[in-house]
Motif scaffolding. Structure first.
Motif, PDB file in Angstrom:
ATOM      1  N   UNK A   2       0.866  -1.170   0.000  1.00  0.00           N
ATOM      2  CA  UNK A   2       0.000   0.000   0.000  1.00  0.00           C
ATOM      3  C   UNK A   2       0.909   1.227   0.000  1.00  0.00           C
ATOM      4  N   UNK A   3       1.078   1.900  -1.138  1.00  0.00           N
ATOM      5  CA  UNK A   3       2.002   3.044  -1.189  1.00  0.00           C
ATOM      6  C   UNK A   3       1.498   4.206  -0.350  1.00  0.00           C
ATOM      7  N   UNK A   4       2.395   4.783   0.447  1.00  0.00           N
ATOM      8  CA  UNK A   4       2.021   5.937   1.255  1.00  0.00           C
ATOM      9  C   UNK A   4       1.923   7.193   0.414  1.00  0.00           C
ATOM     10  N   UNK A   5       0.932   8.027   0.728  1.00  0.00           N
ATOM     11  CA  UNK A   5       0.753   9.298   0.033  1.00  0.00           C
ATOM     12  C   UNK A   5       1.528  10.435   0.691  1.00  0.00           C
ATOM     13  N   UNK A   6       2.141  10.166   1.839  1.00  0.00           N
ATOM     14  CA  UNK A   6       2.906  11.194   2.527  1.00  0.00           C
ATOM     15  C   UNK A   6       2.095  12.076   3.443  1.00  0.00           C
ATOM     16  N   UNK A   7       0.789  11.784   3.565  1.00  0.00           N
ATOM     17  CA  UNK A   7      -0.068  12.582   4.435  1.00  0.00           C
ATOM     18  C   UNK A   7      -0.833  11.715   5.432  1.00  0.00           C
ATOM     19  N   UNK A   8      -0.391  10.474   5.594  1.00  0.00           N
ATOM     20  CA  UNK A   8      -1.055   9.546   6.504  1.00  0.00           C
ATOM     21  C   UNK A   8      -2.038   8.626   5.823  1.00  0.00           C
ATOM     22  N   UNK A   9      -2.367   8.901   4.561  1.00  0.00           N
ATOM     23  CA  UNK A   9      -3.271   8.032   3.816  1.00  0.00           C
ATOM     24  C   UNK A   9      -2.472   7.116   2.894  1.00  0.00           C
ATOM     25  N   UNK A  10      -3.177   6.156   2.306  1.00  0.00           N
ATOM     26  CA  UNK A  10      -2.538   5.153   1.466  1.00  0.00           C
ATOM     27  C   UNK A  10      -3.151   5.139   0.073  1.00  0.00           C
ATOM     28  N   UNK A  11      -2.325   4.846  -0.928  1.00  0.00           N
ATOM     29  CA  UNK A  11      -2.813   4.707  -2.290  1.00  0.00           C
ATOM     30  C   UNK A  11      -3.340   3.311  -2.564  1.00  0.00           C
ATOM     31  N   UNK A  12      -3.705   3.059  -3.812  1.00  0.00           N
ATOM     32  CA  UNK A  12      -4.243   1.754  -4.193  1.00  0.00           C
ATOM     33  C   UNK A  12      -3.179   0.676  -4.037  1.00  0.00           C
ATOM     34  N   UNK A  13      -3.586  -0.435  -3.502  1.00  0.00           N
ATOM     35  CA  UNK A  13      -2.635  -1.504  -3.221  1.00  0.00           C
ATOM     36  C   UNK A  13      -2.160  -2.187  -4.494  1.00  0.00           C
ATOM     37  N   UNK A  14      -0.953  -2.754  -4.400  1.00  0.00           N
ATOM     38  CA  UNK A  14      -0.321  -3.448  -5.522  1.00  0.00           C
ATOM     39  C   UNK A  14       0.125  -4.825  -5.044  1.00  0.00           C
ATOM     40  N   UNK A  15      -0.171  -5.845  -5.815  1.00  0.00           N
ATOM     41  CA  UNK A  15       0.248  -7.203  -5.454  1.00  0.00           C
ATOM     42  C   UNK A  15       1.745  -7.348  -5.707  1.00  0.00           C
ATOM     43  N   UNK A  16       2.491  -7.748  -4.674  1.00  0.00           N
ATOM     44  CA  UNK A  16       3.943  -7.868  -4.822  1.00  0.00           C
ATOM     45  C   UNK A  16       4.452  -9.259  -4.450  1.00  0.00           C
ATOM     46  N   UNK A  17       3.547 -10.185  -4.129  1.00  0.00           N
ATOM     47  CA  UNK A  17       3.987 -11.538  -3.805  1.00  0.00           C
ATOM     48  C   UNK A  17       2.821 -12.483  -3.635  1.00  0.00           C
ATOM     49  N   UNK A  18       3.085 -13.768  -3.755  1.00  0.00           N
ATOM     50  CA  UNK A  18       2.066 -14.795  -3.542  1.00  0.00           C
ATOM     51  C   UNK A  18       2.666 -15.911  -2.687  1.00  0.00           C
ATOM     52  N   UNK A  19       1.797 -16.754  -2.111  1.00  0.00           N
ATOM     53  CA  UNK A  19       2.268 -17.851  -1.280  1.00  0.00           C
ATOM     54  C   UNK A  19       2.745 -17.431   0.097  1.00  0.00           C
ATOM     55  N   UNK A  20       2.358 -16.257   0.534  1.00  0.00           N
ATOM     56  CA  UNK A  20       2.836 -15.749   1.815  1.00  0.00           C
ATOM     57  C   UNK A  20       2.017 -16.258   2.996  1.00  0.00           C
ATOM     58  N   UNK A  21       1.072 -17.140   2.754  1.00  0.00           N
ATOM     59  CA  UNK A  21       0.371 -17.775   3.862  1.00  0.00           C
ATOM     60  C   UNK A  21       1.284 -18.668   4.681  1.00  0.00           C
ATOM     61  N   UNK A  22       2.438 -19.003   4.139  1.00  0.00           N
ATOM     62  CA  UNK A  22       3.418 -19.833   4.843  1.00  0.00           C
ATOM     63  C   UNK A  22       4.397 -19.001   5.668  1.00  0.00           C
ATOM     64  N   UNK A  23       4.298 -17.667   5.570  1.00  0.00           N
ATOM     65  CA  UNK A  23       5.232 -16.772   6.255  1.00  0.00           C
ATOM     66  C   UNK A  23       4.499 -15.944   7.311  1.00  0.00           C
ATOM     67  N   UNK A  24       5.249 -15.448   8.294  1.00  0.00           N
ATOM     68  CA  UNK A  24       4.655 -14.595   9.320  1.00  0.00           C
ATOM     69  C   UNK A  24       5.740 -13.712   9.924  1.00  0.00           C
ATOM     70  N   UNK A  25       5.347 -12.866  10.873  1.00  0.00           N
ATOM     71  CA  UNK A  25       6.277 -12.038  11.647  1.00  0.00           C
ATOM     72  C   UNK A  25       7.107 -11.119  10.753  1.00  0.00           C
ATOM     73  N   UNK A  26       6.436 -10.392   9.879  1.00  0.00           N
ATOM     74  CA  UNK A  26       7.119  -9.514   8.930  1.00  0.00           C
ATOM     75  C   UNK A  26       7.680  -8.274   9.628  1.00  0.00           C
ATOM     76  N   UNK A  27       8.837  -7.836   9.157  1.00  0.00           N
ATOM     77  CA  UNK A  27       9.448  -6.590   9.632  1.00  0.00           C
ATOM     78  C   UNK A  27      10.213  -5.969   8.481  1.00  0.00           C
ATOM     79  N   UNK A  28       9.928  -4.705   8.185  1.00  0.00           N
ATOM     80  CA  UNK A  28      10.559  -4.017   7.058  1.00  0.00           C
ATOM     81  C   UNK A  28      11.562  -2.981   7.558  1.00  0.00           C
TER      82      UNK A  28
END
Length: 262
Positions: free
Chosen positions: A30-56
């Motif tokens: 979800x790209x940030x607009x820089x004002x606290x809101x978010x733009x339209x989401x973009x699919x960037x991966x699949x099969x992530x039901x096998x993963x958890x505990x994300x940290x960027x």
């Protein structure tokens, strides 16, 4: 949406949000607009039901935000190197294993504890100990994180750990967490990775947070103050998504709804 985390993943200087759609295992940006809101989401991966505990965060020291995640079946910790651009399914490169035995850890949170410009990784173990894994700033591999340091105890009662950024204007990113009674606590970082003195005395900065889920922090509106996003919903249900702007005095101003069906 689950496993929410935030960083500037598109290289435009604005904080973006990443999360997994639990029903499909699809990873969305979800790209940030820089004002606290978010733009339209973009699919960037699949099969992530096998993963958890994300940290960027930028774990590899190349100036681009990466994504760390734990593989549920093995407990392996992986880094997905960021490309620094909004590239759809090419937003992240091939994953690299940087650790093992992470199945017992929870609430992974990126925070530069010692202000060396390298992202560290915080996590709570099954005994309630809070650990900091100092970032080396090296390319993804088994040396990406250094030897862990215990920086807290009794964290088995705390949940929804997040780092909003600098909440009190001292130039150091802080940590927040929710206790079983629903109180939101701020743990000010000292700027030094110094064992049990890495975090200062906590301050209560909110109540009623037991109804909030998926806390994720960053400076979402670009004003230099740490902010929070959170979902208001019972566990396992969808709900409204809210933006809590930091007030620069250690707390948050009035929230604003920025999404539904989260």
């Amino acid at each position: 949406m689950v496993h929410l985390t935030a960083a500037d993943l598109t290289g435009d200087g604005k904080k973006d949000l990443v999360g997994v759609e639990s029903a499909t295992g699809t990873l969305y940006l979800y790209p940030g607009n820089g004002d606290g809101t978010l733009g339209d989401r973009v699919r960037i991966g699949s099969g992530w039901g096998t993963m958890s505990k994300l940290a960027a965060a930028d774990f590899t020291g190349d100036g681009k935000a990466d994504l760390a995640a734990v593989e549920n079946s093995t407990g392996n910790l992986y880094v997905y190197p960021g490309s620094g651009a909004a590239g759809g399914m090419s937003t992240f490169g091939e994953r690299v294993r940087i650790g093992a035995g992470w199945g017992a850890m929870r609430d992974l949170t990126a925070l530069d504890t010692n202000k060396d410009g390298k992202s560290d990784l915080l996590a709570v173990d099954s005994g309630g100990a809070l650990w900091a894994y100092p970032g080396s700033g090296r390319a993804a591999g088994l040396n990406t994180l250094g030897d862990r340091v215990q920086i807290g105890s009794g964290w088995n009662t705390m949940a929804e750990l997040a780092s909003p950024g600098d909440l009190n204007g001292d130039g150091t990113a802080d940590l927040v967490a929710v206790d079983p009674a629903g109180a939101l606590w701020k743990y000010p970082a000292t700027g030094s990775l110094n064992g049990m003195n890495t975090l200062g005395d906590r301050d209560r900065i909110g109540t009623g947070w037991d109804s909030m889920r998926q806390l994720v922090g960053a400076d979402f509106n670009g004003d230099g103050k740490g902010d929070l996003d959170a979902v208001e919903a019972p566990t396992g249900s969808t709900g409204s998504f809210y933006f809590y702007p930091g007030d620069g005095n250690g707390g948050f101003a009035d929230r604003a709804a920025i999404g539904n069906g989260w």
